[in-house]
Design an enzyme around this catalytic site. Structure first.
Site, PDB file in Angstrom:
ATOM      1  N   ASP A   1      36.241  38.547  31.422  1.00 56.91           N
ATOM      2  CA  ASP A   1      36.022  39.762  32.042  1.00 56.91           C
ATOM      3  C   ASP A   1      35.255  40.864  31.469  1.00 56.91           C
ATOM      4  O   ASP A   1      35.448  41.900  30.987  1.00 56.91           O
ATOM      5  CB  ASP A   1      37.537  40.417  32.121  1.00 56.91           C
ATOM      6  CG  ASP A   1      38.406  39.861  33.172  1.00 56.91           C
ATOM      7  OD1 ASP A   1      37.790  38.781  33.540  1.00 56.91           O
ATOM      8  OD2 ASP A   1      39.663  40.214  33.101  1.00 56.91           O
TER       9      ASP A   1
ATOM     10  N   GLN B   1      41.909  38.600  28.551  1.00 52.39           N
ATOM     11  CA  GLN B   1      40.945  39.488  28.953  1.00 52.39           C
ATOM     12  C   GLN B   1      40.452  40.579  27.916  1.00 52.39           C
ATOM     13  O   GLN B   1      41.288  41.215  27.594  1.00 52.39           O
ATOM     14  CB  GLN B   1      41.259  40.459  30.153  1.00 52.39           C
ATOM     15  CG  GLN B   1      41.881  39.653  31.435  1.00 52.39           C
ATOM     16  CD  GLN B   1      43.324  39.535  31.392  1.00 52.39           C
ATOM     17  OE1 GLN B   1      44.024  39.977  30.129  1.00 52.39           O
ATOM     18  NE2 GLN B   1      44.057  38.953  32.401  1.00 52.39           N
TER      19      GLN B   1
ATOM     20  N   THR C   1      43.880  45.025  31.214  1.00 51.64           N
ATOM     21  CA  THR C   1      42.647  44.610  31.419  1.00 51.64           C
ATOM     22  C   THR C   1      41.613  46.055  30.980  1.00 51.64           C
ATOM     23  O   THR C   1      40.947  45.890  30.238  1.00 51.64           O
ATOM     24  CB  THR C   1      42.276  43.891  32.530  1.00 51.64           C
ATOM     25  OG1 THR C   1      43.283  42.734  32.857  1.00 51.64           O
ATOM     26  CG2 THR C   1      40.997  43.522  32.762  1.00 51.64           C
TER      27      THR C   1
ATOM     28  N   ASP D   1      35.314  34.944  35.030  1.00 53.72           N
ATOM     29  CA  ASP D   1      35.237  36.187  35.794  1.00 53.72           C
ATOM     30  C   ASP D   1      34.388  37.544  35.283  1.00 53.72           C
ATOM     31  O   ASP D   1      34.927  38.639  35.358  1.00 53.72           O
ATOM     32  CB  ASP D   1      36.750  36.620  36.369  1.00 53.72           C
ATOM     33  CG  ASP D   1      37.487  35.518  36.944  1.00 53.72           C
ATOM     34  OD1 ASP D   1      36.738  34.670  37.709  1.00 53.72           O
ATOM     35  OD2 ASP D   1      38.703  35.471  36.781  1.00 53.72           O
TER      36      ASP D   1
END
Length: 343
Positions: free
Chosen positions: A164, A141, A105, A191
């Site tokens: 993300d 992500q 990530t 998110d």
């Protein structure tokens, strides 16, 4: 969403001009023009207090500001943040060229900073990796910006990605690094504002994207991972939550308790904010893992408005009292650092 085409169309004319390598017009100012490298300018900075001016164009590269580039200012030459774009397209599942495994990530970020006292303004930071182009990749992500370092200040900046988008993090598990975002546009789906930082989002727009999936929720705006010892996490005030998706497709937040920090106690306050119909007003919060229910986290609202802010099931929307709200301000979160007093 055809992000790559969108970005190129916005700045294509500037790309035709070309320019020599980044150069200094004064002792502490570097100018970057199309054909130059933003990273080369960052590498050329020696000591605190430098300014890098990015002229209109699209800069397709990964940019990393290390911790020793303190008090750096990175700004667009134009007040229009769409004019200068830093963009790349790695995802968490993208293999590293050296064969050492996927980026993960944080490693997927197009822009990374660990520098204290960083100021970024009038720019676009984007990751235009698309799930549809890489059906074989499971680590979807794709971070536009990963920010650590105390006193990180972003103003009039666009953060564009899908999952993300903005990783608002800290330099260490026990650090309470402060970040301030003012008049920023942050968009994504899953998110897309997440991390452990003590971060204030002042008059920012959070925009949820249309997503071609059959399930709901399509995603969440926030996923804080605040350390238990930190009294403050994310504060969003005087902003807007808008959507390109259908009504009630998104949640405001879900708590992120990372496997490497299971003592985290996520904290989020959304106040004085207009919340559009894209947010599920009845159940605006969700769990990431059943072992950490959102009801046990520090999630609160205060004086919000709009169709996504309607309180029909009070237990699903914890509200601050006026006395409690007085503790959740820019001043209490940022302490002796007051970036909101500057341009």
């Amino acid at each position: 969403m055809p992000r790559r085409t969108l970005l190129a169309a916005a700045t294509g004319a500037a790309l035709l001009t070309g320019a020599p390598a980044a150069h200094a017009h004064s002792r502490r100012v570097l100018h970057v023009r199309p054909g130059d490298s933003v990273q080369a300018a960052v590498d050329a900075v020696s000591g605190p207090g430098w300014t890098i001016v990015v002229h209109p164009g699209t800069y397709r590269e990964v940019v990393a500001v290390p911790a020793d580039k303190a008090e750096l200012t990175l700004r667009g030459a134009s007040r229009d943040p769409r004019a200068a774009v830093i963009v790349y397209d790695n995802a968490g599942g993208t293999p590293r060229p050296d064969g050492s495994g996927p980026y993960g990530t944080a490693g997927s970020a197009a822009f990374t900073s660990a520098a204290p006292g960083l100021t970024v303004r009038d720019l676009t930071l984007a990751n235009d990796w698309l799930r549809a182009d890489h059906p074989e990749t499971t680590g979807t992500q794709a971070v536009a910006a990963h920010v650590t370092g105390d006193r990180s200040h972003f103003e009039n900046v666009r953060f564009l990605a899908h999952q993300d988008t903005l990783f608002a993090d800290t330099t260490a598990l026990d650090a309470f690094d402060r970040q301030y975002y003012r008049h920023c546009h942050i968009e994504g789906d899953v998110d897309f504002v997440f991390g452990r930082a003590r971060a204030v989002f002042d008059a920012c727009r959070f925009h949820t994207l249309r997503r071609d999936v059959s399930f709901t929720p399509k995603g969440m705006v926030f996923a804080p991972a605040t350390a238990r010892a930190d009294p403050y996490g994310f504060l969003a005030l005087r902003g807007r939550i808008t959507s390109a998706a259908e009504d009630a497709a998104y949640k405001i937040a879900r708590p992120w308790v990372p496997s490497y920090e299971t003592t985290a106690w996520p904290s989020l306050v959304v106040r004085d904010t207009w919340i559009g119909p894209g947010v599920d007003a009845v159940t605006p919060y969700a769990n990431m893992r059943e072992g950490y229910p959102w009801q046990t986290m520090r999630f609160w609202e205060y004086a919000n408005s709009g169709p996504g802010a309607v309180i029909s099931v009070p237990e699903n929307r914890p509200q601050l009292t006026p006395a409690e709200a007085a503790l959740h301000t820019r001043g209490t979160y940022l302490g002796d650092w007051r970036p909101y007093g500057r341009r």
